[in-house]
Scaffold this motif. Structure first.
Motif, PDB file in Angstrom:
ATOM      1  N   LEU A  22      62.704  16.254 -34.383  1.00 28.04           N
ATOM      2  CA  LEU A  22      63.586  17.037 -35.245  1.00 28.04           C
ATOM      3  C   LEU A  22      64.476  16.129 -36.096  1.00 28.04           C
ATOM      4  O   LEU A  22      64.640  16.344 -37.304  1.00 28.04           O
ATOM      5  CB  LEU A  22      64.444  17.976 -34.392  1.00 28.04           C
ATOM      6  N   ILE A  23      65.044  15.099 -35.482  1.00 30.41           N
ATOM      7  CA  ILE A  23      65.872  14.147 -36.231  1.00 30.41           C
ATOM      8  C   ILE A  23      65.042  13.450 -37.302  1.00 30.41           C
ATOM      9  O   ILE A  23      65.489  13.278 -38.442  1.00 30.41           O
ATOM     10  CB  ILE A  23      66.519  13.128 -35.273  1.00 30.41           C
ATOM     11  N   GLU A  24      63.844  13.051 -36.946  1.00 29.88           N
ATOM     12  CA  GLU A  24      62.943  12.399 -37.903  1.00 29.88           C
ATOM     13  C   GLU A  24      62.696  13.291 -39.129  1.00 29.88           C
ATOM     14  O   GLU A  24      62.737  12.824 -40.275  1.00 29.88           O
ATOM     15  CB  GLU A  24      61.620  12.089 -37.205  1.00 29.88           C
ATOM     16  N   GLU A  25      62.462  14.581 -38.879  1.00 31.79           N
ATOM     17  CA  GLU A  25      62.186  15.511 -39.974  1.00 31.79           C
ATOM     18  C   GLU A  25      63.431  15.754 -40.835  1.00 31.79           C
ATOM     19  O   GLU A  25      63.343  15.868 -42.059  1.00 31.79           O
ATOM     20  CB  GLU A  25      61.675  16.838 -39.416  1.00 31.79           C
ATOM     21  N   ILE A  26      64.589  15.824 -40.211  1.00 27.82           N
ATOM     22  CA  ILE A  26      65.847  16.025 -40.946  1.00 27.82           C
ATOM     23  C   ILE A  26      66.131  14.829 -41.855  1.00 27.82           C
ATOM     24  O   ILE A  26      66.480  14.983 -43.027  1.00 27.82           O
ATOM     25  CB  ILE A  26      67.011  16.251 -39.966  1.00 27.82           C
ATOM     26  N   ILE A  27      65.986  13.621 -41.306  1.00 29.95           N
ATOM     27  CA  ILE A  27      66.231  12.400 -42.081  1.00 29.95           C
ATOM     28  C   ILE A  27      65.235  12.289 -43.228  1.00 29.95           C
ATOM     29  O   ILE A  27      65.587  11.940 -44.362  1.00 29.95           O
ATOM     30  CB  ILE A  27      66.150  11.155 -41.167  1.00 29.95           C
ATOM     31  N   LYS A  28      63.976  12.593 -42.941  1.00 30.85           N
ATOM     32  CA  LYS A  28      62.920  12.491 -43.955  1.00 30.85           C
ATOM     33  C   LYS A  28      63.201  13.424 -45.138  1.00 30.85           C
ATOM     34  O   LYS A  28      62.945  13.077 -46.284  1.00 30.85           O
ATOM     35  CB  LYS A  28      61.561  12.827 -43.321  1.00 30.85           C
ATOM     36  N   ARG A  29      63.756  14.593 -44.850  1.00 31.91           N
ATOM     37  CA  ARG A  29      64.032  15.578 -45.894  1.00 31.91           C
ATOM     38  C   ARG A  29      65.407  15.396 -46.544  1.00 31.91           C
ATOM     39  O   ARG A  29      65.784  16.143 -47.429  1.00 31.91           O
ATOM     40  CB  ARG A  29      63.923  16.990 -45.312  1.00 31.91           C
ATOM     41  N   GLU A  30      66.175  14.420 -46.033  1.00 32.18           N
ATOM     42  CA  GLU A  30      67.511  14.108 -46.558  1.00 32.18           C
ATOM     43  C   GLU A  30      68.438  15.334 -46.536  1.00 32.18           C
ATOM     44  O   GLU A  30      69.179  15.599 -47.484  1.00 32.18           O
ATOM     45  CB  GLU A  30      67.412  13.534 -47.975  1.00 32.18           C
ATOM     46  N   ILE A  31      68.371  16.075 -45.434  1.00 33.66           N
ATOM     47  CA  ILE A  31      69.244  17.244 -45.264  1.00 33.66           C
ATOM     48  C   ILE A  31      70.606  16.777 -44.766  1.00 33.66           C
ATOM     49  O   ILE A  31      70.700  15.898 -43.896  1.00 33.66           O
ATOM     50  CB  ILE A  31      68.619  18.242 -44.272  1.00 33.66           C
ATOM     51  N   ASP A  32      71.645  17.347 -45.301  1.00 36.20           N
ATOM     52  CA  ASP A  32      73.006  16.936 -44.961  1.00 36.20           C
ATOM     53  C   ASP A  32      73.424  17.558 -43.625  1.00 36.20           C
ATOM     54  O   ASP A  32      73.925  18.677 -43.561  1.00 36.20           O
ATOM     55  CB  ASP A  32      73.973  17.367 -46.067  1.00 36.20           C
ATOM     56  N   VAL A  33      73.178  16.817 -42.564  1.00 32.98           N
ATOM     57  CA  VAL A  33      73.479  17.279 -41.205  1.00 32.98           C
ATOM     58  C   VAL A  33      74.319  16.230 -40.492  1.00 32.98           C
ATOM     59  O   VAL A  33      74.080  15.027 -40.636  1.00 32.98           O
ATOM     60  CB  VAL A  33      72.173  17.523 -40.412  1.00 32.98           C
ATOM     61  N   TYR A  34      75.286  16.700 -39.718  1.00 35.51           N
ATOM     62  CA  TYR A  34      76.068  15.815 -38.852  1.00 35.51           C
ATOM     63  C   TYR A  34      75.511  15.963 -37.435  1.00 35.51           C
ATOM     64  O   TYR A  34      75.169  17.074 -37.000  1.00 35.51           O
ATOM     65  CB  TYR A  34      77.549  16.166 -38.883  1.00 35.51           C
ATOM     66  N   PHE A  35      75.441  14.844 -36.698  1.00 38.69           N
ATOM     67  CA  PHE A  35      74.826  14.849 -35.378  1.00 38.69           C
ATOM     68  C   PHE A  35      75.862  14.576 -34.282  1.00 38.69           C
ATOM     69  O   PHE A  35      76.674  13.650 -34.410  1.00 38.69           O
ATOM     70  CB  PHE A  35      73.729  13.784 -35.290  1.00 38.69           C
ATOM     71  N   LEU A  36      75.800  15.352 -33.223  1.00 45.52           N
ATOM     72  CA  LEU A  36      76.568  15.100 -32.006  1.00 45.52           C
ATOM     73  C   LEU A  36      75.561  14.795 -30.908  1.00 45.52           C
ATOM     74  O   LEU A  36      74.809  15.671 -30.479  1.00 45.52           O
ATOM     75  CB  LEU A  36      77.415  16.314 -31.632  1.00 45.52           C
ATOM     76  N   LEU A  37      75.549  13.520 -30.434  1.00 45.54           N
ATOM     77  CA  LEU A  37      74.492  13.073 -29.535  1.00 45.54           C
ATOM     78  C   LEU A  37      75.047  12.394 -28.290  1.00 45.54           C
ATOM     79  O   LEU A  37      76.199  11.936 -28.264  1.00 45.54           O
ATOM     80  CB  LEU A  37      73.562  12.099 -30.269  1.00 45.54           C
ATOM     81  N   ASP A  38      74.192  12.325 -27.270  1.00 38.65           N
ATOM     82  CA  ASP A  38      74.528  11.685 -26.002  1.00 38.65           C
ATOM     83  C   ASP A  38      74.778  10.191 -26.218  1.00 38.65           C
ATOM     84  O   ASP A  38      74.004   9.511 -26.901  1.00 38.65           O
ATOM     85  CB  ASP A  38      73.376  11.890 -25.015  1.00 38.65           C
ATOM     86  N   LEU A  39      75.832   9.677 -25.615  1.00 43.65           N
ATOM     87  CA  LEU A  39      76.222   8.274 -25.759  1.00 43.65           C
ATOM     88  C   LEU A  39      75.107   7.315 -25.360  1.00 43.65           C
ATOM     89  O   LEU A  39      74.982   6.223 -25.913  1.00 43.65           O
ATOM     90  CB  LEU A  39      77.473   8.017 -24.909  1.00 43.65           C
ATOM     91  N   ARG A  40      74.258   7.735 -24.409  1.00 42.67           N
ATOM     92  CA  ARG A  40      73.176   6.874 -23.936  1.00 42.67           C
ATOM     93  C   ARG A  40      72.085   6.643 -24.992  1.00 42.67           C
ATOM     94  O   ARG A  40      71.225   5.786 -24.824  1.00 42.67           O
ATOM     95  CB  ARG A  40      72.553   7.476 -22.664  1.00 42.67           C
ATOM     96  N   LEU A  41      72.137   7.404 -26.079  1.00 39.55           N
ATOM     97  CA  LEU A  41      71.112   7.288 -27.118  1.00 39.55           C
ATOM     98  C   LEU A  41      71.608   6.552 -28.361  1.00 39.55           C
ATOM     99  O   LEU A  41      70.937   6.553 -29.390  1.00 39.55           O
ATOM    100  CB  LEU A  41      70.626   8.692 -27.526  1.00 39.55           C
ATOM    101  N   GLN A  42      72.752   5.906 -28.264  1.00 35.09           N
ATOM    102  CA  GLN A  42      73.383   5.357 -29.469  1.00 35.09           C
ATOM    103  C   GLN A  42      72.600   4.215 -30.125  1.00 35.09           C
ATOM    104  O   GLN A  42      72.847   3.884 -31.286  1.00 35.09           O
ATOM    105  CB  GLN A  42      74.803   4.904 -29.173  1.00 35.09           C
ATOM    106  N   GLU A  43      71.639   3.635 -29.428  1.00 29.79           N
ATOM    107  CA  GLU A  43      70.828   2.576 -30.021  1.00 29.79           C
ATOM    108  C   GLU A  43      69.468   3.089 -30.510  1.00 29.79           C
ATOM    109  O   GLU A  43      68.671   2.319 -31.034  1.00 29.79           O
ATOM    110  CB  GLU A  43      70.598   1.453 -28.991  1.00 29.79           C
ATOM    111  N   GLU A  44      69.224   4.369 -30.359  1.00 31.65           N
ATOM    112  CA  GLU A  44      67.872   4.885 -30.599  1.00 31.65           C
ATOM    113  C   GLU A  44      67.638   5.479 -31.983  1.00 31.65           C
ATOM    114  O   GLU A  44      66.495   5.757 -32.341  1.00 31.65           O
ATOM    115  CB  GLU A  44      67.528   5.934 -29.531  1.00 31.65           C
ATOM    116  N   TYR A  45      68.696   5.692 -32.747  1.00 33.89           N
ATOM    117  CA  TYR A  45      68.513   6.347 -34.041  1.00 33.89           C
ATOM    118  C   TYR A  45      69.158   5.543 -35.169  1.00 33.89           C
ATOM    119  O   TYR A  45      70.138   5.965 -35.782  1.00 33.89           O
ATOM    120  CB  TYR A  45      69.099   7.766 -34.001  1.00 33.89           C
ATOM    121  N   PRO A  46      68.605   4.372 -35.475  1.00 35.48           N
ATOM    122  CA  PRO A  46      69.171   3.537 -36.542  1.00 35.48           C
ATOM    123  C   PRO A  46      69.066   4.192 -37.920  1.00 35.48           C
ATOM    124  O   PRO A  46      69.778   3.789 -38.852  1.00 35.48           O
ATOM    125  CB  PRO A  46      68.329   2.254 -36.470  1.00 35.48           C
ATOM    126  N   SER A  47      68.202   5.187 -38.058  1.00 37.22           N
ATOM    127  CA  SER A  47      68.028   5.846 -39.355  1.00 37.22           C
ATOM    128  C   SER A  47      69.176   6.808 -39.680  1.00 37.22           C
ATOM    129  O   SER A  47      69.333   7.239 -40.824  1.00 37.22           O
ATOM    130  CB  SER A  47      66.705   6.619 -39.382  1.00 37.22           C
TER     131      SER A  47
END
Length: 336
Positions: A22-47
Motif C-alpha cells: 500500500l505504501i509503495e502504491e501511494i508513493i508511486k502515485r505521489e498522493i499527499d498522505v501523512y503516515f503514522l507508523l510503528d517505531l520498529r519500521l523506521q528504517e524500512e521506508y526510505p521512500s
C-alpha cells in the motif's frame, strides 16, 4: 496533514506485507498522505519523506495523544491496524479490519493468548463509534463483524487488495515431493495437526518432504520438528523467509499446504495461486472466497490432512484457481 494512514499497530506477518504494498502504491502515485507508523519500521521506508511520517512505539496512549494533537488538521483517516481512533474526529474515518482471531479464539489457543485477544477485541468495540466505515477483505470478515460485534453490514465495505503477479506458468517445473506451509506458528495455523499428519503420510509416501517457516517465537513447535527429524521424518524449518526466498519457493516448490483454521484473508493462498502452485487447504469459507483449491481437508482432523497428502501423491490433482481480485485502485481512491 489532511490525509492520514495510521498503521501504528502493524509490524509483521501478512499485515506488514499489505502495508508495504500500500505504501509503495501511494508513493508511486505521489498522493499527499501523512503516515503514522510503528517505531520498529523506521528504517524500512526510505521512500517516505521525513516530513511526511511519524514513528511511534506500538502504544494506544501515544497514538491517542497523536490524534489529540493533530485532530484539527485531519480530513480523512485510514486506520490500517484494526483499531479505530480512541476519540471521535471531525474527519472521515475508515478502519481496515483484517484479524479474524479478534472475533473468536478456538480451543487451540493458550489461555493467556486468548485473553490478550479478548482484551484487544473489547478495546476495538469501545472505539467502534469513532469510525465511519469498516473495510474488510472478504464476505467472511464482513459477516463476522455483524455476527460477533453487531455491526451493520451497511457500514462494512469489501476492499481486498494484494500485489498482482503475472507469471509464465509454462516455465515453472515443480518438485512434486515437496510441501510448503508459509506461516508462523500461531495456534490457529494448526502446525501440530499438520506435523502428525505428515509423519503418518511419510510411512506411505517415503519421498515426501515438508518445509516450514516457523520463527524462534515458538520453541516448543521447533522442538517437535527436531524430534520428528530424529525419527526420520523429512521436515525442514526454514525460519522467517524474505520476499526473494518466497518467490523462489512459489516458483519451484511442489504443493502449498494450508491447514489454518481461521484467517481473515489467507495472503499465502493468493500468492501461491498466482504462481500456479497446487494448493491443499482447509475446507473452510475463508479459503473458498479467495481460491478454488486443488484439494481440501478438515484442518481439525489429522486423518483428513493425511488423506489429502497421500492423494496428492497418488493422483493428478486439479490446478488451483485464484478467484478474488485486487481492489487496490479503489482503496487508493479513498485517500485522494
Amino acid at each position: 496533514m489532511k490525509v492520514l494512514l495510521d498503521a501504528i499497530f502493524i509490524n509483521n506477518s501478512g499485515g506488514k506485507v499489505l502495508l508495504d504494498y500500500l505504501i509503495e502504491e501511494i508513493i508511486k502515485r505521489e498522493i499527499d498522505v501523512y503516515f503514522l507508523l510503528d517505531l520498529r519500521l523506521q528504517e524500512e521506508y526510505p521512500s517516505i519523506p521525513k516530513e511526511k511520517v511519524t514513528y511511534l512505539p506500538n502504544s494506544l496512549l501515544k497514538r491517542h495523544n497523536f490524534y489529540k494533537k493533530h485532530s484539527g488538521e485531519l480530513q480523512k483517516v485510514l486506520c490500517f491496524g484494526n483499531v479505530p481512533p480512541t476519540l471521535r474526529l471531525d474527519a472521515k474515518v475508515f478502519t481496515y479490519f483484517h484479524n479474524s482471531v479478534l472475533f473468536y479464539t478456538g480451543p487451540e489457543f493458550p489461555f493467556k493468548t486468548a485473553l490478550a485477544y479478548k482484551v484487544k477485541s473489547w478495546i476495538i468495540r469501545l472505539c467502534q463509534k469513532n469510525t465511519d466505515k469498516w473495510l474488510v477483505q472478504t464476505e467472511f470478515m464482513k459477516s463476522g463483524l455483524s455476527k460477533y460485534w453487531g455491526i451493520s453490514p451497511y457500514s462494512v465495505d469489501l476492499f481486498p487488495f494484494f500485489s498482482t503477479q503475472i507469471i509464465p506458468q509454462q516455465e515453472i517445473k515443480r518438485d512434486k515431493y515437496s510441501y510448503y506451509y508459509i506461516s508462523d506458528g500461531h495456534p490457529n495455523k494448526m502446525h501440530h495437526h499438520l506435523l502428525n499428519a505428515f509423519a503418518i503420510a511419510s510411512s506411505t509416501c517415503s519421498n515426501i518432504k515438508l518445509h516450514l517457516t516457523v520463527s524462534k517465537q515458538y520453541p516448543e513447535l521447533i522442538q517437535t520438528i527436531e524430534d520428528l527429524n530424529k525419527k526420520g521424518i523429512a521436515i525442514e524449518n526454514m525460519g522467517w523467509c524474505g520476499k526473494e526466498k518466497l518467490k523462489e519457493i512459489y516458483q519451484k516448490g511442489g504443493f502449498l499446504i494450508f491447514p489454518s483454521s481461521l484467517e481473515s484473508f489467507g495472503l499465502g493462498l493468493i500468492e501461491a495461486a498466482q504462481y500456479g502452485m497446487p494448493i491443499l487447504a482447509s475446507d473452510l469459507p475463508f479459503v473458498h472466497e479467495v481460491i478454488r483449491p486443488s484439494l481440501t481437508f478438515d484442518p481439525h482432523s489429522v486423518q483428513s490432512i493425511t488423506d489429502a497428502i497421500v492423494k496428492s501423491q497418488k493422483e493428478e490433482v486439479s490446478r488451483t484457481k485464484l478467484i478474488v481480485s485486487s481492489k487496490v485502485e479503489d482503496l487508493i481512491h479513498l485517500l485522494k
